[in-house]
Scaffold this motif. Structure first.
Motif, PDB file in Angstrom:
ATOM      1  N   ARG A  81      43.964  31.579  41.285  1.00 37.53           N
ATOM      2  CA  ARG A  81      43.862  33.001  41.660  1.00 37.53           C
ATOM      3  C   ARG A  81      45.103  33.505  42.397  1.00 37.53           C
ATOM      4  O   ARG A  81      44.993  34.279  43.345  1.00 37.53           O
ATOM      5  N   THR A  82      46.266  33.071  41.983  1.00 30.23           N
ATOM      6  CA  THR A  82      47.514  33.570  42.544  1.00 30.23           C
ATOM      7  C   THR A  82      48.318  34.205  41.423  1.00 30.23           C
ATOM      8  O   THR A  82      47.919  34.161  40.251  1.00 30.23           O
TER       9      THR A  82
ATOM     10  N   THR B  10      37.829  38.079  33.540  1.00 33.94           N
ATOM     11  CA  THR B  10      39.015  38.803  33.995  1.00 33.94           C
ATOM     12  C   THR B  10      39.659  39.515  32.816  1.00 33.94           C
ATOM     13  O   THR B  10      40.100  38.867  31.873  1.00 33.94           O
TER      14      THR B  10
ATOM     15  N   ASP C  14      45.831  36.998  40.560  1.00 34.87           N
ATOM     16  CA  ASP C  14      45.401  37.368  41.905  1.00 34.87           C
ATOM     17  C   ASP C  14      44.433  38.543  41.777  1.00 34.87           C
ATOM     18  O   ASP C  14      44.846  39.664  41.485  1.00 34.87           O
ATOM     19  N   ARG C  15      43.160  38.244  41.938  1.00 41.03           N
ATOM     20  CA  ARG C  15      42.111  39.261  41.800  1.00 41.03           C
ATOM     21  C   ARG C  15      41.182  39.209  43.003  1.00 41.03           C
ATOM     22  O   ARG C  15      40.968  38.160  43.599  1.00 41.03           O
ATOM     23  N   GLU C  16      40.599  40.343  43.319  1.00 40.37           N
ATOM     24  CA  GLU C  16      39.628  40.398  44.411  1.00 40.37           C
ATOM     25  C   GLU C  16      38.344  39.692  43.981  1.00 40.37           C
ATOM     26  O   GLU C  16      37.898  39.822  42.844  1.00 40.37           O
ATOM     27  N   ARG C  17      37.752  38.928  44.902  1.00 41.69           N
ATOM     28  CA  ARG C  17      36.496  38.241  44.618  1.00 41.69           C
ATOM     29  C   ARG C  17      35.330  39.165  44.942  1.00 41.69           C
ATOM     30  O   ARG C  17      35.365  39.878  45.940  1.00 41.69           O
ATOM     31  N   LEU C  18      34.270  39.101  44.125  1.00 41.49           N
ATOM     32  CA  LEU C  18      33.045  39.839  44.426  1.00 41.49           C
ATOM     33  C   LEU C  18      32.201  39.090  45.444  1.00 41.49           C
ATOM     34  O   LEU C  18      31.477  39.699  46.223  1.00 41.49           O
TER      35      LEU C  18
ATOM     36  N   LYS D 178      41.671  28.467  44.267  1.00 39.23           N
ATOM     37  CA  LYS D 178      42.648  29.181  45.092  1.00 39.23           C
ATOM     38  C   LYS D 178      44.009  29.225  44.399  1.00 39.23           C
ATOM     39  O   LYS D 178      44.684  30.265  44.393  1.00 39.23           O
TER      40      LYS D 178
END
Length: 171
Positions: free
Chosen positions: A104-105, A44, A109-113, A101
Motif C-alpha cells: 500500500r505504498t 482497487t 497508496d490508498r485510504e483504508r476503510l 503496508k
C-alpha cells in the motif's frame, strides 16, 4: 479504461477448496466468484496506463520479503460492524501486516476503510442464523502452509476474481 485489481495470498489446496466449499455451503452468492484468500489490497480501481507501474511496484515489493509459515485456526467475526465470518490467522499475522503496508505504498497508496486484519472470509452478508452456523462449523478449522509470494488478481466483467500474476518473494 479502468480495471479493478486486488492483491492477496491465495489459500493452497486442499485448504482453499475446503474453505470455498464452506462458503458455497453457506449459500454465500460470492463463493463462485472469489477464491479463498488473505487480502493484502482490497478492490482497487486502476486506469489501464497505471498497470505497468503497479506490476513493477509489486515485483519490487516482493523482493523485500521472505517466505513464511501461515497458520489458520478457528473462526471469527466482524459482527456487528459487518456481517462477516472468517477463519482467523493464528500465526503469520505480522508478516501479512508488513506485506500489506509495503504493498500500500507508491502507486497503491490508498485510504483504508477499516484497520487491516488478516483473515479468510468464509461467509459475508448472510442472515445471522447462517453466520452463526458457519462460525460454529469452522471453530476447529486448522491449516498450516508456507507462503512464498503473493498474487495480483483482476475483477472480470463477469464478477469473478482471477489471478493475473504471481510475485514470488526473492529475499
Amino acid at each position: 479504461m479502468t480495471r479493478t485489481i486486488g492483491v492477496a495470498l491465495p489459500i493452497p489446496a486442499p485448504f482453499g477448496g475446503q474453505l470455498d466449499g464452506f462458503r458455497r455451503g453457506a449459500g454465500d452468492p460470492m463463493a463462485a466468484f472469489i477464491p479463498a484468500h488473505v487480502t493484502l489490497l482490497g478492490p482497487t480501481p486502476l486506469a489501464d496506463e497505471e498497470l505497468p507501474g503497479v506490476v513493477e511496484h509489486l515485483r519490487v515489493a516482493a523482493t523485500r520479503h521472505t517466505s513464511f509459515d501461515l497458520h489458520l485456526r478457528g473462526s471469527g467475526t466482524f459482527r456487528p460492524i459487518t456481517a462477516v465470518v472468517f477463519v482467523a490467522v493464528a500465526s503469520g499475522i505480522s508478516e501479512c501486516e508488513m506485506l500489506e503496508k509495503d504493498i500500500r505504498t507508491g502507486p497503491l497508496d490508498r485510504e483504508r476503510l477499516y484497520p487491516y486484519h488478516p483473515h479468510v472470509t468464509v461467509a459475508h452478508d448472510l442472515d445471522d442464523e447462517t453466520l452463526d452456523r458457519v462460525y460454529a462449523q469452522l471453530a476447529h478449522f486448522e491449516a498450516r502452509f508456507r507462503v512464498s509470494g503473493f498474487t495480483l488478481f483482476e475483477h472480470g466483467v463477469d464478477g469473478r476474481w482471477r489471478p493475473q500474476q504471481d510475485f514470488p518473494f526473492t529475499t
